[in-house]
Write an enzyme that holds these catalytic residues in place. Structure first.
Site, short mmCIF file in Angstrom:
data_model
loop_
_atom_site.label_atom_id
_atom_site.label_comp_id
_atom_site.label_asym_id
_atom_site.label_seq_id
_atom_site.Cartn_x
_atom_site.Cartn_y
_atom_site.Cartn_z
N ASP A 183 0.81 -1.23 0.00
CA ASP A 183 0.00 0.00 0.00
C ASP A 183 0.84 1.27 0.00
O ASP A 183 0.42 2.31 0.52
CB ASP A 183 -0.96 0.03 1.22
CG ASP A 183 -1.90 -1.17 1.20
OD1 ASP A 183 -2.22 -1.64 0.10
OD2 ASP A 183 -2.30 -1.61 2.29
N LYS A 234 1.83 2.17 -5.03
CA LYS A 234 2.38 1.61 -6.28
C LYS A 234 1.44 1.88 -7.45
O LYS A 234 1.88 2.20 -8.55
CB LYS A 234 2.59 0.09 -6.13
CG LYS A 234 3.58 -0.28 -5.04
CD LYS A 234 3.70 -1.78 -4.86
CE LYS A 234 2.46 -2.46 -4.32
NZ LYS A 234 2.06 -2.05 -2.95
N GLY A 238 -4.55 -4.36 -3.76
CA GLY A 238 -5.50 -3.32 -4.12
C GLY A 238 -4.70 -2.10 -4.51
O GLY A 238 -4.07 -1.48 -3.65
N HIS A 239 -4.64 -1.82 -5.80
CA HIS A 239 -3.83 -0.71 -6.29
C HIS A 239 -4.75 0.42 -6.75
O HIS A 239 -5.53 0.25 -7.69
CB HIS A 239 -2.92 -1.18 -7.43
CG HIS A 239 -1.93 -2.21 -6.99
ND1 HIS A 239 -1.10 -2.88 -7.85
CD2 HIS A 239 -1.64 -2.70 -5.76
CE1 HIS A 239 -0.34 -3.72 -7.17
NE2 HIS A 239 -0.65 -3.64 -5.90
N GLN A 251 2.01 -6.17 -3.17
CA GLN A 251 2.44 -6.22 -1.76
C GLN A 251 3.71 -5.37 -1.58
O GLN A 251 3.87 -4.39 -2.27
CB GLN A 251 2.64 -7.67 -1.29
CG GLN A 251 1.35 -8.45 -1.14
CD GLN A 251 0.74 -8.94 -2.46
OE1 GLN A 251 1.42 -9.56 -3.24
NE2 GLN A 251 -0.51 -8.67 -2.70
#
Ligand code: GDP
Ligand code: IMO
Ligand code: MG
Length: 426
Positions: A15, A18, A42-43, A226
């Site tokens: 988080d 990225k 979750g990007h 990650q």
């Protein structure tokens, strides 16, 4: 051939921003390859008023000219991927012909989620705090050589059904002793067959695609999911994910060799966050309260409030070494805008000893106490800055000190979630 591949990965516990940095960098890319992980990621990408959260699909998909590959090192929940594609299609984002799914990628199936959730329940207060998406068990099946791969979605439906039935039967037999939830083979077959029909046109040989792109000198970004300290080898084991989130994993996950790598961009926050359990030396409830109060730092996949803490230079120094970072992309500087004093952890203390490197063992890591150096806050908004010189002097001092403490140059700096709230150092 001149190397043209850039790895973009997280230097903390995920988080780091990225998604945002990849979207900015993808303006000058031909390909984005997602190397590892699954829909535990979750990007977030914000474009004007539109907010996208990508779980499996590379962040490059939001740039119309970019081709994307979910590479063989990833684990893919087929139904989840279908939903993600449909969600983008509804919002006018074309994926056919642009998005490719490596046949080498492993599938995450309902029984993996049952095992993931079963293990977590059994761990009680010692739980890892996984996303519950079945990631660990899917990688375990891969290592145990009993997994199904995305390429099998192209099998005649009778053969695919047989493969699933075998795998689910194995799970249901084991679940008796383990207390896992049993899975219906019929329901799984129905779900996977529907997803297979949808996904077949996306299937490709990921390695051949990646190598063609490399050989023709295309500009390639490898997207890590990650972060370094969630890496199964180099993270705060066992409080990690089950894939290799470091630069080595970007190579094995995509099949792109190390000699093709030109740059390694390490994304990091101006402070630290983590979701789930495990050591966090600089964790600070007051900072967490402040950031959550601003509506920030809630997980993009599970909605959980992220744990928050001060910048940890011990951690990031190690991440710079592990990944061979050639430049850093610093995000969320604006999160510190209102603070009068900003501590940075420069070393750990463990049983009276001063440590410059993190300990190997997670239990020891949890016992470490931070040694802080305090910086003066700048107490003014940075969100409008578009140039290094437009940052408050104290913010420049803070960033320069971090760069020196961790031993890597600063590249991009981000002062807001928007595309335009980004500029290069210097
Ligand atoms: P990722 O998993 O590394 O892509 O990061 P996430 O998307 O899970 O979390 C990063 C969060 O920070 C997202 O909500 C982004 O929109 C947001 N973000 C990224 N960079 C900045 C920044 O510089 N400032 C602010 N305010 N938000 C940012
Ligand atoms: P992105 O790509 C932050 C964490 C989970 C948990 C541990 C193991 O958005 O940075 P898992 O479901 O992978 O078995 O959970 O890893 N985790 C993440 N934390 N960002 C992520 O992805 C994460 N993916 C997994 O919270 O602590
Ligand atoms: Mg995220």
């Amino acid at each position: 051939m001149k190397p043209t591949v850039t790895i973009v990965l997280g230097l903390q516990w995920g988080d780091e921003g990225k998604g945002k940095i990849l979207d900015v960098m993808a303006a000058e890319a031909d390909w984005v390859l997602r190397a590892q992980g699954g829909n535990n990621a979750g990007h977030t990408v914000e474009i004007g008023k539109e907010k996208y959260v990508l779980h499996l699909i590379p962040s490059g998909i939001l740039r119309g000219k970019v081709s994307c590959l979910i590479a063989g090192g990833a684990v893919v929940d087929p139904t989840g991927l279908v939903k993600e594609i449909e969600g983008l299609t509804k919002r006018g984002i074309r994926t056919r012909g642009r998005l490719h799914l490596a046949a080498q990628a492993h599938l995450v199936l309902p029984h993996h989620r049952a095992v993931d959730q079963g293990f977590e329940k059994r761990r009680g207060s010692g739980k890892i705090g996984t996303t519950g998406r079945g990631i660990g068990p899917a990688y375990a099946d891969k290592a145990a050589r009993v997994g199904l791969r995305a390429g099998e979605l192209a099998l005649p439906s009778r053969d695919l059904a047989r493969r699933i039935r075998e795998r689910v039967a194995l799970h249901n037999r084991a679940s008796r002793g383990q207390g896992w939830v049993k899975i219906s083979a019929t329901k799984t077959i129905r779900e996977v067959e529907a997803a297979a029909r949808f996904l077949r046109p996306y299937l490709a040989d990921g390695v051949t695609l990646a190598h063609r792109a490399v050989a023709s000198g295309q500009r390639i970004l490898i997207e890590g999911a990650q972060g370094t300290f969630l890496d199964v080898d180099h993270g705060t084991y066992p409080f990690v994910t089950s894939s290799h989130c470091t630069a080595g994993g970007a190579c094995t996950g995509t099949g792109v060799p190390p000699t093709a790598i030109h740059r390694v961009v390490g994304v990091l926050k101006a402070y630290t966050t983590r979701v789930g359990g495990g050591p966090f030396v600089t964790e600070d409830g007051t900072l967490g309260h402040l950031l959550h109060g601003m509506g920030r730092e809630f997980g993009s996949t599970t909605g959980r409030a992220r744990r928050c803490g001060w910048f940890d230079a011990v951690l990031v120094r190690r991440a710079v070494q592990l990944n061979g970072v050639t430049e850093m992309a610093m995000t969320n500087l604006d999160g510190l805008d209102g603070l009068e004093k900003i501590p940075v952890c420069v070393g750990y203390r463990l049983r009276g000893k001063y440590l410059k490197e993190p300990p190997v063992d997670a239990a020891d890591w949890s016992r470490c106490r931070p040694i802080y150096r305090n910086f003066e806050g700048w107490c003014q908004p940075t969100t409008e800055a578009r140039h290094w010189k437009e940052l408050p002097r104290k913010a420049r001092i803070y960033l320069s000190a971090i760069k020196d403490l961790v031993g890597a140059p600063l590249g991009l700096i981000s002062v807001g979630a928007g595309r335009d709230q980004t500029f290069r150092h210097g």
